[in-house]
Every structure is written in C-alpha cells, then in structure tokens.
Design an enzyme around this catalytic site. Structure first.
Site, PDB file in Angstrom:
ATOM      1  N   LYS A  99       0.294  -1.799  10.345  1.00  0.00           N
ATOM      2  CA  LYS A  99      -0.878  -1.141   9.781  1.00  0.00           C
ATOM      3  C   LYS A  99      -2.168  -1.621  10.431  1.00  0.00           C
ATOM      4  O   LYS A  99      -2.435  -2.819  10.492  1.00  0.00           O
ATOM      5  CB  LYS A  99      -0.917  -1.435   8.277  1.00  0.00           C
ATOM      6  CG  LYS A  99      -2.112  -0.871   7.547  1.00  0.00           C
ATOM      7  CD  LYS A  99      -2.002   0.631   7.341  1.00  0.00           C
ATOM      8  CE  LYS A  99      -3.297   1.216   6.833  1.00  0.00           C
ATOM      9  NZ  LYS A  99      -3.170   1.975   5.623  1.00  0.00           N
ATOM     10  N   HIS A 174      -3.464   9.050   5.041  1.00  0.00           N
ATOM     11  CA  HIS A 174      -4.310   9.676   4.007  1.00  0.00           C
ATOM     12  C   HIS A 174      -5.504  10.442   4.595  1.00  0.00           C
ATOM     13  O   HIS A 174      -6.650  10.085   4.373  1.00  0.00           O
ATOM     14  CB  HIS A 174      -4.774   8.652   2.961  1.00  0.00           C
ATOM     15  CG  HIS A 174      -5.235   7.321   3.476  1.00  0.00           C
ATOM     16  ND1 HIS A 174      -6.196   7.184   4.437  1.00  0.00           N
ATOM     17  CD2 HIS A 174      -4.859   6.057   3.152  1.00  0.00           C
ATOM     18  CE1 HIS A 174      -6.391   5.909   4.678  1.00  0.00           C
ATOM     19  NE2 HIS A 174      -5.588   5.203   3.920  1.00  0.00           N
TER      20      HIS A 174
HETATM   21  O1  DOR Z   1      -8.630   3.530  -2.037  1.00  0.00           O
HETATM   22  C1  DOR Z   1      -7.991   2.720  -1.403  1.00  0.00           C
HETATM   23  N1  DOR Z   1      -7.378   1.667  -1.997  1.00  0.00           N
HETATM   24  N2  DOR Z   1      -7.946   2.846  -0.074  1.00  0.00           N
HETATM   25  C2  DOR Z   1      -7.383   1.912   0.694  1.00  0.00           C
HETATM   26  O2  DOR Z   1      -7.371   2.094   1.878  1.00  0.00           O
HETATM   27  C3  DOR Z   1      -6.856   0.659   0.106  1.00  0.00           C
HETATM   28  C4  DOR Z   1      -6.481   0.846  -1.276  1.00  0.00           C
HETATM   29  C5  DOR Z   1      -6.220  -0.446  -2.016  1.00  0.00           C
HETATM   30  O3  DOR Z   1      -5.486  -1.290  -1.517  1.00  0.00           O
HETATM   31  O4  DOR Z   1      -6.725  -0.591  -3.135  1.00  0.00           O
HETATM   32 ZN    ZN Z   2      -3.634   2.826   1.209  1.00  0.00          ZN
END
Ligand code: DOR
Ligand code: ZN
Length: 348
Positions: A99, A174
């Site tokens: 990632k 996403h």
């Molecule tokens: O909204 C999100 N929450 N986007 C992310 O990329 C990480 C994730 C999280 O780990 O809470």
């Molecule tokens: Zn995520």
C-alpha cells in the site's frame, strides 16, 4: 420477494483495526465476504512480513466459529521498504499487495511516502514479481483544494509512475471522481480501481445536510453529483477494471464527533447490501456479481469463490451504534432503513 444469489463476494479494501476494535468489526466483513484485502495502516504500521504474519493470526483468532474467511494481507510502503522484503512477502503467499500512502494523506499515513523516487527500488521488484501496488491517490499539499487532490495526483504522480513502471500492476483505491474513471478506462492493462458504497450513494451534500455530518467524512472526501454518476456508470458498466472495495474504516464515536474528527465511514455491517442498493438504482443488479465477486479475484489472480450468499429485498433498520473497544461505533445509516437484507445463517 425479490432475491439475489451471488457467488460469495470479496472486499478488496477494508480497515479491520486491531485488538478489541478488530474483534468488534471483523465478523461483519467475514459474514459477507470470503476474503478481504486488509489495510496495513495500524499504529505502528504493518511495514514488514513478520508484522503482517502476526496481524493475520490476530485476525483469524478474532473470527467467530465457522467463518471461512481469508484475510489477504498488505505491506505498508515506506522509504525503508527493501526489495528483499517485497520478495519475501510475495513468497509468503499471504501478502497480496503493497500500500502506498502519500505521507500525511489520511489516518496513520505519517510513515508513508513523501518522495516517490525513494521507493523506486521496491516498485521495480514488485513489477518484476507481479505484486500489485495499492494506491491512496491524493496529493497531500495544503495548497491544493481538497476536492481536487485526486485529480492533481493523477496528473502529478500516477501518469508518470505508470510510464516509469510499464508493467507494474496497480489498484487506484477508492476512486471518487469522473476524472479517475476516465483515467482508469484509458489506462493500460494492469491498472484497476476499487469503488466504495458511500461514493456510489452520496455526493458531498451528504456532509452538510442540515448541519455538519462527521459520519459522512472519509478520505478521499465525497465529491460532486457529476462524479457520483460517473462512478455509478463505471461500477455498473461490466468493465472488469472496476471492482468492490468498501474502505470500511471504523473510528470510535468520540474520534469522529470531535472538533477535529477522523476520516472514515463504517459500512461493513451492511456492505454488500449497500452495493445492491446502488446497483438497483441503475437497474443493473445483473452486473453486481461481476463487480463484487469476479473482477477483483481475477485481477489479484485468485480463484473465484465456490460458495454463494443471498440477498433479499426486505428493508431492515441498522442499529444506531455498536460496541467498539471501550467506546461505541456509529455505523453508516444507523437507525435508518436499508432496503436489501443479507439472508444467511451467519448474518450478524
Ligand atoms: O477515510 C478514510 N479512513 N480514508 C483513509 O484513507 C483511511 C481510513 C482510515 O484508516 O480511517
Ligand atoms: Zn482505506
């Protein structure tokens, strides 16, 4: 009664957290999906094979009896990720991707990549091995408008990256914009994208309906209606470059309802049901199985599931909260109707 039977789907992007929080959420995912790509953004992050192995064991231990669920692990890419560690992870058979978080882009991304040239060695080895790179595609600069960060990233990072590594397999995670849809459609083979239920069901107005709505805040942030329509078109097109990834990302209620609330929406309690709702809105329930159960497995070169799940068109009301470690978790659409229900013995 309308019912829909699908080969068991997989979630190609989920946050399962750790400890008591892991135990609180993992069985929602495992009740619906056969496998899931598990994000490595714990604190500290899953930066090597030993940490991924131990995390995988903790996930398996947290499963309720009888859940035939397989966590597909990922490594968190840093400037220190060596090509050798990539090769070891690939050889393990249980690490399925690496990632890339641009440093500072989102929750626990501080250890991520601030200079892409520093990870070229790791990327070259991934390209050689066919190991997918999973990309959080947003520019982090505060100078760029938050609604333009995905588009900016496409031009400034993604285009040059896939030119430099012409056979690197890459999942643009996403995606949230019409620009990203076009980019993926036009990109060479080996480039795919995941789409969340919230980005199919909502535009950015959801963040401000009658007041500020922290439980609709995630990153990348919800975009315009025009973008949502493009995402719906892509998801329901039957194009195998687009597949399911919930990005379900639980945070304790107090961390969301806060002067500086965390990004992340928890959707795992109703994930496949929400995709059914989105596909039905396009009259394309016939294309849900490809998106949810076939295209991701094919991209990751894993076998398609041999079992099924069944959804029925029968509305139910999601709980307003769940226990979450010491605190509580507010699920997406808690207290509201969800039109599709999972019909399965193990439904939570
Ligand atoms: O909204 C999100 N929450 N986007 C992310 O990329 C990480 C994730 C999280 O780990 O809470
Ligand atoms: Zn995520």
């Amino acid at each position: 009664m309308t019912s829909l039977t699908l080969q068991r789907p997989d979630d190609w992007h989920v946050h399962l957290r750790d400890g008591a929080n892991l135990s609180a959420v993992v069985n929602f995912t495992a009740s619906r999906f056969g496998r899931a790509i598990v994000m490595p953004n714990l604190n500290p992050a899953i930066v090597n094979l030993a940490l991924a192995r131990a995390y995988r064991e903790r996930i398996l231990k947290a499963l309720a009896p009888g859940m035939g669920f397989e966590p597909l692990m990922t490594l968190y890419l840093t400037h220190n990720t060596s090509p050798e560690e990539i090769a070891r992870a690939h050889a393990s058979g249980f690490v399925h991707g690496v990632k890339l978080y641009p440093a500072g882009a989102t929750t626990h991304s501080d250890a991520g990549v601030s200079d892409i040239t520093k990870v070229y060695g790791a990327l070259a080895r991934m390209q050689e091995l066919g190991m997918p790179l999973l990309v959080h595609g947003e520019t982090t600069s505060g100078d760029i408008d938050i609604f333009d960060r995905e588009s900016h990233f496409i031009e400034s990072v993604l285009h040059p990256l896939i030119e430099r590594f012409p056979t690197l397999r890459l999942v643009f995670e996403h995606i949230t914009t019409a620009h990203a849809v076009t980019f993926v459609c036009e990109a060479r083979e080996g480039i795919a994208a995941t789409i969340t239920p919230q980005h199919l069901l909502h535009n950015r107005n959801a963040l401000f309906t009658g007041g500020i709505r922290p439980h609709y805040y995630c990153l990348p942030i919800l975009k315009r209606e025009h973008d949502r329509q493009a995402l719906l078109g892509a998801a329901t097109s039957g194009n195998p470059k687009f597949f399911l990834g919930t990005d379900s990302a639980p945070h304790e209620r107090k961390a969301k309802e806060n002067a500086c609330g965390c990004a992340g929406m928890f959707t795992a309690h109703a994930a496949i049901e929400l995709y059914a709702e989105a596909f039905e809105s396009m009259n394309r329930l016939d294309r849900l199985e490809g998106f949810a159960s076939h295209f991701g497995a094919d991209f990751y070169k894993l076998p398609r599931a041999r079992d099924t799940i069944t959804l029925i068109k029968e509305s139910w009301v999601a709980p307003i909260s769940y226990n979450f470690g010491e605190g509580t978790l507010i699920p997406y659409r808690g207290g509201e109707n969800i039109p599709w229900r999972l019909l399965a013995k193990e439904a939570l």
